[in-house]
Design an enzyme around this catalytic site. Structure first.
Site: not given
Ligand code: EZ4
Ligand code: CO
Length: 405
Positions: A37, A122, A147, A159, A212, A214, A238, A264, A285, A314, A318, A341, A405
């Site tokens: 992605n 999600h 999630r 987010y 998550d 992130h 996560e 991931e 993951r 994961h 994408d 997921e 991010w």
């Molecule tokens: O941000 O797949 O757990 N899932 C995630 C995803 C990722 C995207 C990145 O391309 O964190 O949504």
């Molecule tokens: Co994630």
């Protein structure tokens, strides 16, 4: 069975997907997912210019040797572009071997450990109420695990949803450059426990909840969040911290009993070696598409199983249906599979291009018995959905500092 051609397609039937097709002199072909992605075209060039010429004429049955040839043989090991390209070749070769044997890939791995694949969905929203409504709808649809992510008051477009309310995981091709979001750890840490408190008050303790981070926290901040969330019994937390320095998780682990998941963006077993052998995490993951394919995922699953760590791949939109199918075959086989997921994919545009063997029923994915990976790709139908450049968002602190991010 000789490889006679390798075709690489890049299309956008809703999302950008890079698809590899390996053709053999026996008329059997295999499909692989090479989607990275936001960096799709780097993988396309890697495959076209640096991999394809080396594989024409090779025996398609030699999966292990071809994997080693592409990994060890190129001198420049690891990295997401390399490993996504290798992943697609590896998946396509397993697809071919399955078709040649007239068996689904999971049979070649050792057969079924389970009948169906438990997933987590999600629930996102622009506030707690909206997120909890979404959770309620998913529970009604049969999801057993969800999630929760929520936009945070005071952090415009963070987010969960972007400022224009478009979900962050949708194609961002209407934006010429990466969308930018503001992050503030204190605001987040003060807000997120309320989301899980209200979720438990409204829906009880049965539904499994996940979150998550992130990678936006430091280890000691993640440890604090883990402790605060302990009463809400999360299935896992996560990406609580970045993992280039794997020992970061040691500090999270030492302070909280919340189950930890990461992986991931890992590309090889080496990215997870210390995490696994020190038992600093509970779930790994990694997914076939970004970890070099089915061949190394099998090794990672076995390695993780020695340390009580289970697979939770994961599964974003994408990753193409071919990548999801590769995960599904691994999930059906792996004795230490835990959860997949699943945000949902499909829709008529995607289904015009990919026919895949997965159906969602009562919070689980069912995998149809078909030779190989069981996916078909209509290259003619794909032609009209041209690639659209799209970036993932970036985060900055309020003073402008670039953040994770
Ligand atoms: O941000 O797949 O757990 N899932 C995630 C995803 C990722 C995207 C990145 O391309 O964190 O949504
Ligand atoms: Co994630």
């Amino acid at each position: 069975m000789k490889i006679v051609d390798i075709k690489i397609y890049v299309n956008c039937p809703g999302r950008n997907f890079v698809t590899v097709k390996i053709e053999t002199d026996k008329g059997i072909y295999g499909l692989g997912d090479a989607t990275l992605n936001g960096r799709e075209m780097a993988v396309v060039a890697y495959l076209e210019e640096h991999i394809k010429p080396c594989l024409i004429g090779k025996d398609a049955h030699q999966i292990e040797d071809i994997w080693q040839y592409l990994y060890r043989g190129c001198y420049w090991r690891k990295g997401p572009v390399t490993m996504t390209a290798i992943a697609a070749i590896d998946m396509a070769l397993w697809d071919i071997k399955g078709k040649a044997a007239d068996l689904p890939v999971y049979q070649l791995l050792g057969g079924k450990s389970r009948e169906k694949i438990k997933v987590y969905g999600h629930a996102n929203g622009k506030n707690i109420e909206e997120t909890l409504d979404h959770l309620g709808r998913l529970i009604d649809e049969g999801y057993k695990a969800v999630r929760l992510q929520c936009a945070i008051p005071g952090l415009e477009g963070t987010y969960g949803t972007l400022a224009d309310k478009k979900d962050y995981y949708e194609l961002q091709s209407d934006r010429p450059l990466p969308p930018e979001q503001i992050w503030d750890t204190n605001t987040y840490l003060n807000f997120v426990p309320e989301l899980f408190k209200k979720a438990r008050e409204k829906y009880g303790m049965d539904v499994q909840l996940l979150h998550d981070v992130h990678s936006r926290l430091t280890p000691i901040e993640a440890a604090r969040l883990g402790k605060i969330l302990e009463p809400y019994n999360l299935f896992f937390l996560e990406d609580s911290v970045t993992a280039e320095n794997q020992s970061g998780y040691k500090y999270v682990r030492e302070h909280t009993t919340i189950p930890l998941a990461v992986g991931e963006i890992f590309n090889t077993i080496w990215d997870a070696k210390e995490l696994i052998e020190n038992q600093w995490i509970d779930y790994i993951r990694m997914a076939a598409t970004h970890a070099g394919g089915i061949t190394p995922m099998r090794r990672i699953a076995d390695f993780a199983s020695l340390y009580h760590i289970r697979m939770a791949p994961h599964g974003p939109p994408d990753i193409s249906p071919i990548g999801h199918a590769a995960n599904a075959h691994l999930n059906i086989w792996a004795p230490n599979f835990a959860i997949q997921e699943f945000i949902g994919f499909g829709g008529t545009t995607l289904n015009n291009v990919f026919k895949h063997p997965l159906t969602l029923e009562d919070g689980h994915l069912l995998l149809q018995d078909k030779p190989g990976l069981g996916v078909d790709f209509d290259e003619k139908a794909a032609e009209k959905y041209t690639y659209k450049r799209s970036y993932l968002p970036v985060s900055r602190l309020k003073d402008g500092t670039l953040w994770n991010w």
